[in-house]
Each structure stands twice: as C-alpha cells, then as structure tokens.
Design an enzyme around this catalytic site. Structure first.
Site, PDB file in Angstrom:
ATOM      1  N   HIS A   1      85.087  18.229 153.889  1.00  0.00           N
ATOM      2  CA  HIS A   1      86.037  18.107 152.786  1.00  0.00           C
ATOM      3  C   HIS A   1      87.262  17.305 153.208  1.00  0.00           C
ATOM      4  O   HIS A   1      87.773  16.493 152.445  1.00  0.00           O
ATOM      5  CB  HIS A   1      86.462  19.490 152.279  1.00  0.00           C
ATOM      6  CG  HIS A   1      85.539  20.030 151.228  1.00  0.00           C
ATOM      7  ND1 HIS A   1      84.397  20.706 151.522  1.00  0.00           N
ATOM      8  CD2 HIS A   1      85.589  19.947 149.876  1.00  0.00           C
ATOM      9  CE1 HIS A   1      83.775  21.044 150.396  1.00  0.00           C
ATOM     10  NE2 HIS A   1      84.479  20.590 149.384  1.00  0.00           N
TER      11      HIS A   1
ATOM     12  N   LYS B   1      78.709  32.472 126.613  1.00  0.00           N
ATOM     13  CA  LYS B   1      79.821  31.964 127.427  1.00  0.00           C
ATOM     14  C   LYS B   1      80.471  33.031 128.316  1.00  0.00           C
ATOM     15  O   LYS B   1      81.645  32.948 128.636  1.00  0.00           O
ATOM     16  CB  LYS B   1      80.867  31.276 126.547  1.00  0.00           C
ATOM     17  CG  LYS B   1      80.291  30.034 125.859  1.00  0.00           C
ATOM     18  CD  LYS B   1      81.270  29.255 125.041  1.00  0.00           C
ATOM     19  CE  LYS B   1      80.574  28.007 124.499  1.00  0.00           C
ATOM     20  NZ  LYS B   1      81.341  27.268 123.531  1.00  0.00           N
TER      21      LYS B   1
ATOM     22  N   ASP C   1      77.476  21.761 126.602  1.00  0.00           N
ATOM     23  CA  ASP C   1      78.710  22.518 126.371  1.00  0.00           C
ATOM     24  C   ASP C   1      79.164  23.089 127.723  1.00  0.00           C
ATOM     25  O   ASP C   1      78.551  24.019 128.248  1.00  0.00           O
ATOM     26  CB  ASP C   1      78.432  23.647 125.367  1.00  0.00           C
ATOM     27  CG  ASP C   1      79.699  24.387 124.968  1.00  0.00           C
ATOM     28  OD1 ASP C   1      80.663  24.390 125.752  1.00  0.00           O
ATOM     29  OD2 ASP C   1      79.708  24.962 123.862  1.00  0.00           O
TER      30      ASP C   1
ATOM     31  N   GLU D   1      85.873  16.226 142.042  1.00  0.00           N
ATOM     32  CA  GLU D   1      85.888  16.893 143.350  1.00  0.00           C
ATOM     33  C   GLU D   1      85.206  16.011 144.394  1.00  0.00           C
ATOM     34  O   GLU D   1      83.975  15.858 144.389  1.00  0.00           O
ATOM     35  CB  GLU D   1      85.175  18.253 143.288  1.00  0.00           C
ATOM     36  CG  GLU D   1      85.265  18.968 144.644  1.00  0.00           C
ATOM     37  CD  GLU D   1      84.532  20.296 144.720  1.00  0.00           C
ATOM     38  OE1 GLU D   1      84.059  20.784 143.689  1.00  0.00           O
ATOM     39  OE2 GLU D   1      84.440  20.820 145.845  1.00  0.00           O
TER      40      GLU D   1
HETATM   41  P1  NAP Z   1      73.360  21.001 117.079  1.00  0.00           P
HETATM   42  O1  NAP Z   1      73.719  19.594 117.357  1.00  0.00           O
HETATM   43  O2  NAP Z   1      74.302  21.806 116.256  1.00  0.00           O
HETATM   44  O3  NAP Z   1      71.940  21.131 116.397  1.00  0.00           O
HETATM   45  C1  NAP Z   1      70.785  20.497 116.878  1.00  0.00           C
HETATM   46  C2  NAP Z   1      70.272  19.559 115.806  1.00  0.00           C
HETATM   47  O4  NAP Z   1      69.210  18.776 116.315  1.00  0.00           O
HETATM   48  C3  NAP Z   1      69.749  20.333 114.600  1.00  0.00           C
HETATM   49  O5  NAP Z   1      70.162  19.691 113.439  1.00  0.00           O
HETATM   50  C4  NAP Z   1      68.223  20.219 114.771  1.00  0.00           C
HETATM   51  O6  NAP Z   1      67.561  20.260 113.541  1.00  0.00           O
HETATM   52  C5  NAP Z   1      68.122  18.830 115.380  1.00  0.00           C
HETATM   53  N1  NAP Z   1      66.901  18.563 116.155  1.00  0.00           N
HETATM   54  C6  NAP Z   1      66.216  17.398 116.100  1.00  0.00           C
HETATM   55  N2  NAP Z   1      65.178  17.402 116.933  1.00  0.00           N
HETATM   56  C7  NAP Z   1      65.189  18.592 117.561  1.00  0.00           C
HETATM   57  C8  NAP Z   1      64.378  19.191 118.565  1.00  0.00           C
HETATM   58  N3  NAP Z   1      63.336  18.556 119.094  1.00  0.00           N
HETATM   59  N4  NAP Z   1      64.696  20.427 118.994  1.00  0.00           N
HETATM   60  C9  NAP Z   1      65.739  21.077 118.497  1.00  0.00           C
HETATM   61  N5  NAP Z   1      66.547  20.583 117.527  1.00  0.00           N
HETATM   62  C10 NAP Z   1      66.291  19.334 117.064  1.00  0.00           C
HETATM   63  O7  NAP Z   1      73.106  21.666 118.498  1.00  0.00           O
HETATM   64  P2  NAP Z   1      72.905  23.175 118.923  1.00  0.00           P
HETATM   65  O8  NAP Z   1      72.174  23.074 120.209  1.00  0.00           O
HETATM   66  O9  NAP Z   1      72.380  24.040 117.848  1.00  0.00           O
HETATM   67  O10 NAP Z   1      74.369  23.652 119.214  1.00  0.00           O
HETATM   68  C11 NAP Z   1      75.040  23.106 120.324  1.00  0.00           C
HETATM   69  C12 NAP Z   1      76.460  22.929 119.968  1.00  0.00           C
HETATM   70  O11 NAP Z   1      76.975  24.173 119.515  1.00  0.00           O
HETATM   71  C13 NAP Z   1      77.289  22.480 121.112  1.00  0.00           C
HETATM   72  O12 NAP Z   1      78.056  21.374 120.726  1.00  0.00           O
HETATM   73  C14 NAP Z   1      78.181  23.672 121.369  1.00  0.00           C
HETATM   74  O13 NAP Z   1      79.427  23.271 121.841  1.00  0.00           O
HETATM   75  C15 NAP Z   1      78.274  24.331 120.040  1.00  0.00           C
HETATM   76  N6  NAP Z   1      78.540  25.765 120.075  1.00  0.00           N
HETATM   77  C16 NAP Z   1      78.469  26.429 118.896  1.00  0.00           C
HETATM   78  C17 NAP Z   1      78.682  27.785 118.871  1.00  0.00           C
HETATM   79  C18 NAP Z   1      78.559  28.521 117.590  1.00  0.00           C
HETATM   80  O14 NAP Z   1      78.614  29.746 117.621  1.00  0.00           O
HETATM   81  N7  NAP Z   1      78.376  27.876 116.472  1.00  0.00           N
HETATM   82  C19 NAP Z   1      78.958  28.497 120.029  1.00  0.00           C
HETATM   83  C20 NAP Z   1      78.991  27.810 121.218  1.00  0.00           C
HETATM   84  C21 NAP Z   1      78.788  26.443 121.228  1.00  0.00           C
HETATM   85  P3  NAP Z   1      67.151  21.678 112.888  1.00  0.00           P
HETATM   86  O15 NAP Z   1      68.372  22.535 112.894  1.00  0.00           O
HETATM   87  O16 NAP Z   1      66.700  21.352 111.530  1.00  0.00           O
HETATM   88  O17 NAP Z   1      66.066  22.274 113.716  1.00  0.00           O
END
Ligand code: NAP
Length: 423
Positions: A415, A251, A325, A120
C-alpha cells in the site's frame, strides 16, 4: 468514572469552546435563518436538459462546472434521465482492468476482462495478482447455485387469531397472488410466499425470479400489486399494511440472507499448486493457512456476519463500473471464504449467498457502464448468471491476494508503494 477518550473529546468541545446555552442554541432547529446556499431547483420534467440552468441557479461555482459536466457528459446527458433527479453532472471515477481472469463456470466460461472503478490505489493490482495466481492454476470454477429476490410486506391485524386466519387465506389462494404479481412484469415471476407471524403482525416473504435484472424495482412493483390484490380479496382485513416490513434484507447484511439467499447465490473455488502460490504470491501455503486460522477467529470474535476478508472492495468497484446499485454491496458483500490445504497446495473457496447483480435494468444501460459490461461480454439478456459467477471469482482473487499479502508481510509495504510512492 474513567470515560473513554472518544467521548471526552465531545465533552471538552461542549465545555471548552461554548457555554451550555450556546451549545443548546447551536444544536437547535433554525427555521427562520436565511439559507446560505440557494435551493436547488427541482423539476421532474426536463431533468437533464436543465443541467446548466440548474447549476447556475443553485450557485455551483463557474470553476467547478466543467469538471462536473464535461463535454462527454453533456453530449450524453439525456441517457441519464431515467436514473437521476436534479442532475448537475457526473463524477469521474478511474476504471482499471483486472484480467484476463479465467472462469470455469456453468454460465461464465472463458477469459474475462473485469473493469473496476475505484480511487483506492493497490486495489486493481491486488485483484490482478489473485487473478494471475488463479489463472496459472487453470482458472476459477464457479457456479450460480440459486436465485431469487425478496420483498417482505407486513400486515397488522387486531389479534393473533386474525393473523392466523389471514395466513390460512394466503395459503389457499396461490393463484390470485401469482396472477397479481406476475401481471406487472414480463421477465420476473413470483416463486414463493412464506408467511412469518409475530403476534398480530404478519410478514410475507415474497421471493421472485428476476430474469437478468438485479430486480429491486421489479419485486417492488410486483409485491405492491400482490398486496393490493390480497387486501381487496381477503375477508380478513388488516388494520394497516406496508409494502416492505424491513425483513427482506434489502441493502442490509442479514442472517436471513446468509441462510436463505437474496439475489444470486454463487460459489467459486480454485486449487493452486504450492509452487504457484510461492511464485506469484510470495508466501508459503503454511503461512497463509496459519494466518487464515487467526483471521477466522477474528471474524468470529468481532461478530462478523459471514467470514471473509474484503468482498466489498471488489464488489463496490465492479458495481460502480458496471451500473449496479452500489448500495447493494451492503448485502452482497456477505459470505464465507475457506482456505484449506490440498494435495496440490492451497484450495480457496468463496460462497456469496446474496449477490445482487443484473445485466439489464438499473444503471447498466448508461454510457460508460454499458461499455464496461460490453468489455466483459456480459451486457444484456441471458448474461446475469454469468455476471454473478465472474463477480464471485473476482472476490476469490481479492481474498487470495489480501490474505497472502497479510500472511507474507507485504500488506503495509504494498500500500505504501502503490498509494504513496507514486506521488
Ligand atoms: P429496472 O430497470 O427497474 O427494470 C428492469 C427492466 O428490464 C424491466 O422493465 C424489465 O421488463 C426489463 N427487461 C428486459 N429484458 C429483461 C430480462 N432479460 N430480464 C429481466 N428484465 C428484463 O431494474 P430492476 O433490476 O428491477 O431494479 C434495479 C433498480 O432498482 C436499480 O436502479 C436500483 O437502484 C433500484 N432500486 C429500487 C428499489 C425499490 O424498492 N424500488 C430498491 C433498491 C434499488 P419487465 O419488468 O417487463 O420484466
């Protein structure tokens, strides 16, 4: 009856260009018709390394292949493996930079370059203008007020009394719930479980700290483990249960999010002297306030959840650039903007109760997305609260600039000049 034109267009296409029989046939399922495009080969293993063969097999034209999979994409293709299925390349969205933006936050404290990925025209210029006015006033104060991501599993019982007995058991077994959920993560933790009963249905609003991750996967895995432990141990057995009862606001823009927060709740504020408003934004404080009152009325009359001008613009561009996301803009871009007269000139406050942002996990580790986070100095552990404060400050810049542009009569001309004038 006078039928609105939006419907008569559909009716005239239905009547004018085909018979009722043809229309019915056109809208019917066609299980036996041969596909006109080859099926994309699906594979879980070697998802990325099969990029070229997948493109060829699915008939992506030669002329499009290099644009989708340029050398840099191919060279770093394996890095995308955890974030995509059936990958055929990347799309390039231009990234512009806003800043330096001065943020005086409890967590974000300094001058930040903020990368925005957008197509945009005028967007980066507009946020930059808001940043310039805010910087000249000394910067934007910003504070993360709370954090916690929700999942809301739902359980169905045979009667209302069973719902009550189930909730009573949940209330008496906090350790079992906490142990099951927390066993799935090193950085997340279960904070609270709030039952909501609707007859024989029980929702459990499970709230988690998610460390520096946005946390959607984290809360899903933790809640799955929690539910399984509950169903196994609880003597009141549900007829059925579902990991997400669509109550959490994941979402979606919801009033639950506004009142309880999902993600990080952040507030940001700046007080800009009237002279700076006029100098940088080209409009008087009075005119901005006059327009602000009308814009608030518009928000009320249209039934907006929250009252703000365009948080979605800055957030979508920031999310794209930094591997968040992007679909979470639906809930993150909710909140309230206030513009008030101050002793100095114009005080602007934004509050966003639902910012889903992370500096680890999700898409934050991808090649260009992690480079964008590095540019902000906000990649990795310990940075997510600061990221939320910068995101809120960015939204404030957008509110300020857009409101001034409409109030000052510059909205259309800016714009036109930036979107059409450069072609
Ligand atoms: P993730 O990449 O799935 O998990 C985060 C990872 O980082 C975990 O393995 C965590 O370890 C690790 N980690 C390392 N250092 C960390 C710190 N300082 N703080 C927090 N975690 C740390 O990411 P997420 O945020 O849980 O999920 C995001 C993703 O989920 C996006 O890609 C999104 O698109 C997707 N998503 C999923 C759903 C669903 O329902 N499953 C829904 C919407 C979106 P530990 O787990 O051992 O703590």
């Amino acid at each position: 009856m006078l039928i609105p034109p939006k419907i008569t267009r559909f009716l005239s296409r239905l009547r004018g260009t085909m018979s009722p029989g043809e229309a019915a046939s056109r809208l019917s399922p066609r299980p036996d018709a041969p596909a006109t495009i080859r099926t994309v080969p699906r594979s879980s293993a070697g998802t990325v390394s099969r990029l070229w063969s997948r493109m060829a097999a699915s008939g992506v034209p030669e002329s499009s292949r290099a644009a989708l999979a340029d050398d840099a994409t191919v060279a770093s293709a394996e890095a995308y493996g955890a974030n995509i299925e059936s990958m055929i390349g990347t799309v390039k969205v231009p990234v512009g930079i806003v800043g330096p933006l001065r943020v005086n936050g409890l967590n974000a404290h300094g001058d930040y370059l903020v990368p925005l990925a957008t197509t945009e025209a005028a967007l980066v210029a507009s946020y930059s203008r808001g940043a310039m006015a805010s910087n000249r006033a000394g910067g934007i104060s910003a504070t993360t007020l709370s954090d916690g991501v929700l999942r809301s599993p739902a359980f169905r019982f045979g009667s209302i009394s069973q719902s009550g007995l189930f909730v009573d058991w949940i209330a008496g077994n906090p350790d079992l719930l906490t142990k099951a959920a927390n066993a799935t993560t090193r950085h997340g933790s279960l904070v609270s479980v709030e039952p909501v009963i609707d007859g024989e249905i029980v929702f459990l609003l499970c709230r988690y700290f998610t460390g520096d991750a946005a946390g959607q996967n984290m809360v899903t895995f933790a809640t799955d483990a929690l539910c399984r432990a509950v169903v196994e141990a609880c003597p009141v057995k549900p007829i059925s249960w579902f990991l997400e009862g669509n109550y959490s606001g994941d979402k979606k823009a919801t009033f639950l999010g506004v009142t309880q927060g999902r993600g990080r709740k952040v507030t940001a504020q700046v007080d800009i002297p009237a002279g700076i408003v006029e100098d940088v934004l080209g409009v008087t404080v009075d005119r901005i306030l006059e327009y602000g009152r009308i814009a608030n009325l518009g928000s009320l009359m249209s039934g907006q959840i929250g009252a703000q001008a365009h948080y979605a613009n800055g957030l979508a561009a920031l999310y794209l650039a930094t591997g968040q996301d992007v679909a979470c803009v639906a809930e993150s871009a909710v909140g309230y903007t206030r513009m008030e007269a101050s002793a100095a000139g114009l005080k602007v406050t934004v509050t966003l109760p639902n910012l889903l942002v992370g500096t680890v996990g999700g898409g934050t580790g991808l090649p260009s997305q992690s480079a964008a986070l590095d540019l902000m100095g906000l990649r990795g552990a310990g940075k997510a609260p600061a990221m939320a404060e910068v995101a809120a400050a960015l939204c404030l810049c957008g509110e300020l600039s857009l409101t001034a542009a409409v109030a000052g009569g510059q909205f259309g001309s800016a714009h036109k000049r930036l979107a059409r004038g450069r072609k």
